[in-house]
Scaffold this motif. Sequence first.
Motif, PDB file in Angstrom:
ATOM      1  N   LEU A   5       0.822  -1.209   0.000  1.00  0.00           N
ATOM      2  CA  LEU A   5       0.000   0.000   0.000  1.00  0.00           C
ATOM      3  C   LEU A   5       0.860   1.265   0.000  1.00  0.00           C
ATOM      4  N   PHE A   6       1.894   1.303   0.841  1.00  0.00           N
ATOM      5  CA  PHE A   6       2.667   2.547   0.958  1.00  0.00           C
ATOM      6  C   PHE A   6       3.590   2.752  -0.243  1.00  0.00           C
ATOM      7  N   CYS A   7       4.036   1.681  -0.904  1.00  0.00           N
ATOM      8  CA  CYS A   7       4.734   1.860  -2.191  1.00  0.00           C
ATOM      9  C   CYS A   7       3.786   2.492  -3.204  1.00  0.00           C
ATOM     10  N   LYS A   8       2.539   2.035  -3.199  1.00  0.00           N
ATOM     11  CA  LYS A   8       1.558   2.588  -4.144  1.00  0.00           C
ATOM     12  C   LYS A   8       1.265   4.058  -3.832  1.00  0.00           C
ATOM     13  N   ILE A   9       1.227   4.411  -2.543  1.00  0.00           N
ATOM     14  CA  ILE A   9       1.020   5.818  -2.178  1.00  0.00           C
ATOM     15  C   ILE A   9       2.219   6.652  -2.626  1.00  0.00           C
ATOM     16  N   ALA A  10       3.425   6.162  -2.380  1.00  0.00           N
ATOM     17  CA  ALA A  10       4.635   6.910  -2.778  1.00  0.00           C
ATOM     18  C   ALA A  10       4.721   7.079  -4.287  1.00  0.00           C
ATOM     19  N   ASN A  11       4.184   6.085  -5.031  1.00  0.00           N
ATOM     20  CA  ASN A  11       4.214   6.152  -6.500  1.00  0.00           C
ATOM     21  C   ASN A  11       3.041   6.928  -7.079  1.00  0.00           C
ATOM     22  N   GLY A  12       2.089   7.321  -6.213  1.00  0.00           N
ATOM     23  CA  GLY A  12       0.913   8.047  -6.689  1.00  0.00           C
ATOM     24  C   GLY A  12      -0.166   7.145  -7.267  1.00  0.00           C
ATOM     25  N   VAL A  13       0.012   5.832  -7.157  1.00  0.00           N
ATOM     26  CA  VAL A  13      -0.991   4.884  -7.677  1.00  0.00           C
ATOM     27  C   VAL A  13      -2.222   4.894  -6.785  1.00  0.00           C
ATOM     28  N   VAL A  14      -2.008   4.989  -5.474  1.00  0.00           N
ATOM     29  CA  VAL A  14      -3.095   5.152  -4.500  1.00  0.00           C
ATOM     30  C   VAL A  14      -3.045   6.603  -4.026  1.00  0.00           C
ATOM     31  N   PRO A  15      -4.174   7.314  -4.078  1.00  0.00           N
ATOM     32  CA  PRO A  15      -4.167   8.730  -3.680  1.00  0.00           C
ATOM     33  C   PRO A  15      -3.922   8.915  -2.184  1.00  0.00           C
ATOM     34  N   SER A  16      -3.339  10.058  -1.845  1.00  0.00           N
ATOM     35  CA  SER A  16      -3.115  10.393  -0.439  1.00  0.00           C
ATOM     36  C   SER A  16      -3.083  11.907  -0.318  1.00  0.00           C
ATOM     37  N   GLN A  17      -3.136  12.377   0.920  1.00  0.00           N
ATOM     38  CA  GLN A  17      -2.993  13.816   1.187  1.00  0.00           C
ATOM     39  C   GLN A  17      -1.512  14.099   1.391  1.00  0.00           C
ATOM     40  N   LYS A  18      -0.815  14.343   0.300  1.00  0.00           N
ATOM     41  CA  LYS A  18       0.643  14.550   0.359  1.00  0.00           C
ATOM     42  C   LYS A  18       0.970  15.851   1.078  1.00  0.00           C
ATOM     43  N   VAL A  19       1.991  15.812   1.945  1.00  0.00           N
ATOM     44  CA  VAL A  19       2.443  17.048   2.583  1.00  0.00           C
ATOM     45  C   VAL A  19       3.881  17.384   2.203  1.00  0.00           C
ATOM     46  N   ALA A  20       4.650  16.401   1.750  1.00  0.00           N
ATOM     47  CA  ALA A  20       6.032  16.679   1.342  1.00  0.00           C
ATOM     48  C   ALA A  20       6.547  15.518   0.505  1.00  0.00           C
ATOM     49  N   GLU A  21       7.499  15.851  -0.374  1.00  0.00           N
ATOM     50  CA  GLU A  21       8.146  14.808  -1.172  1.00  0.00           C
ATOM     51  C   GLU A  21       9.560  15.253  -1.495  1.00  0.00           C
ATOM     52  N   THR A  22      10.504  14.319  -1.387  1.00  0.00           N
ATOM     53  CA  THR A  22      11.875  14.556  -1.830  1.00  0.00           C
ATOM     54  C   THR A  22      12.250  13.412  -2.771  1.00  0.00           C
ATOM     55  N   ASP A  23      13.504  13.387  -3.207  1.00  0.00           N
ATOM     56  CA  ASP A  23      13.950  12.291  -4.086  1.00  0.00           C
ATOM     57  C   ASP A  23      13.760  10.940  -3.410  1.00  0.00           C
ATOM     58  N   THR A  24      13.913  10.922  -2.084  1.00  0.00           N
ATOM     59  CA  THR A  24      13.942   9.633  -1.372  1.00  0.00           C
ATOM     60  C   THR A  24      12.760   9.414  -0.433  1.00  0.00           C
ATOM     61  N   LEU A  25      12.031  10.498  -0.104  1.00  0.00           N
ATOM     62  CA  LEU A  25      10.982  10.400   0.923  1.00  0.00           C
ATOM     63  C   LEU A  25       9.625  10.868   0.409  1.00  0.00           C
ATOM     64  N   PHE A  26       8.577  10.407   1.099  1.00  0.00           N
ATOM     65  CA  PHE A  26       7.206  10.842   0.820  1.00  0.00           C
ATOM     66  C   PHE A  26       6.515  10.997   2.169  1.00  0.00           C
ATOM     67  N   ALA A  27       5.758  12.062   2.339  1.00  0.00           N
ATOM     68  CA  ALA A  27       5.035  12.291   3.593  1.00  0.00           C
ATOM     69  C   ALA A  27       3.585  12.639   3.266  1.00  0.00           C
ATOM     70  N   PHE A  28       2.673  12.043   4.040  1.00  0.00           N
ATOM     71  CA  PHE A  28       1.238  12.206   3.770  1.00  0.00           C
ATOM     72  C   PHE A  28       0.456  12.094   5.063  1.00  0.00           C
ATOM     73  N   ARG A  29      -0.775  12.611   5.058  1.00  0.00           N
ATOM     74  CA  ARG A  29      -1.593  12.603   6.281  1.00  0.00           C
ATOM     75  C   ARG A  29      -2.177  11.209   6.510  1.00  0.00           C
ATOM     76  N   ASP A  30      -2.129  10.802   7.795  1.00  0.00           N
ATOM     77  CA  ASP A  30      -2.718   9.515   8.156  1.00  0.00           C
ATOM     78  C   ASP A  30      -4.224   9.552   7.908  1.00  0.00           C
ATOM     79  N   ILE A  31      -4.740   8.461   7.364  1.00  0.00           N
ATOM     80  CA  ILE A  31      -6.175   8.398   7.015  1.00  0.00           C
ATOM     81  C   ILE A  31      -7.048   8.327   8.264  1.00  0.00           C
ATOM     82  N   ASN A  32      -6.473   7.941   9.387  1.00  0.00           N
ATOM     83  CA  ASN A  32      -7.214   7.796  10.650  1.00  0.00           C
ATOM     84  C   ASN A  32      -6.433   8.516  11.752  1.00  0.00           C
ATOM     85  N   PRO A  33      -6.429   9.864  11.702  1.00  0.00           N
ATOM     86  CA  PRO A  33      -5.507  10.628  12.559  1.00  0.00           C
ATOM     87  C   PRO A  33      -5.769  10.448  14.050  1.00  0.00           C
ATOM     88  N   GLN A  34      -4.697  10.289  14.793  1.00  0.00           N
ATOM     89  CA  GLN A  34      -4.763  10.094  16.246  1.00  0.00           C
ATOM     90  C   GLN A  34      -4.400  11.364  17.004  1.00  0.00           C
TER      91      GLN A  34
END
Length: 114
Positions: A5-34
């Motif tokens: 799932l998280f490879c698919k999110i990093a690749n944009g195959v599964v949508p997410s609320q992206k907050v940051a991206e670099t060459d090596t990292l991806f950051a997105f909002r948790d779907i069930n925030p605590q």
Amino acid sequence: MSDCLFCKIANGVVPSQKVAETDTLFAFRDINPQAPTHILIIPKKHIENNLSLTPEDKLTIGEIMLLANDLAVKEGIDKSGFRVVVNNGADAGQAVFHIHFHLLGGRIMLWPPG
Ligand code: AMP
Ligand code: ZN
């Protein structure tokens, strides 16, 4: 990892609320925030969990911590306080087996965690 799932999110195959991206990292909002801020920071490279880290991942892990700081400032939780958490394995409650760093803040948190 084609079925991760998280490879698919990093690749944009599964949508997410992206907050940051670099060459090596991806950051997105948790779907069930605590917490008011609950962001997941992942390496784009598929790494199952903490135990799967190798010396070649040292730089990436450092980058994750620095990105966590940047995002804490952007979210306005740097002064009030925040946590960076990795759940590793069954007893810790790891549910997704692509290593991810939870960035949590915006409320008072208890210790020890549940
Ligand atoms: P862990 O228990 O440490 O493995 O955490 C997995 C986290 O991934 C949980 O906090 C879930 O809410 C979150 N999560 C699962 N699926 C998604 C998704 N599609 N987008 C964003 N967060 C997700
Ligand atoms: Zn993956």
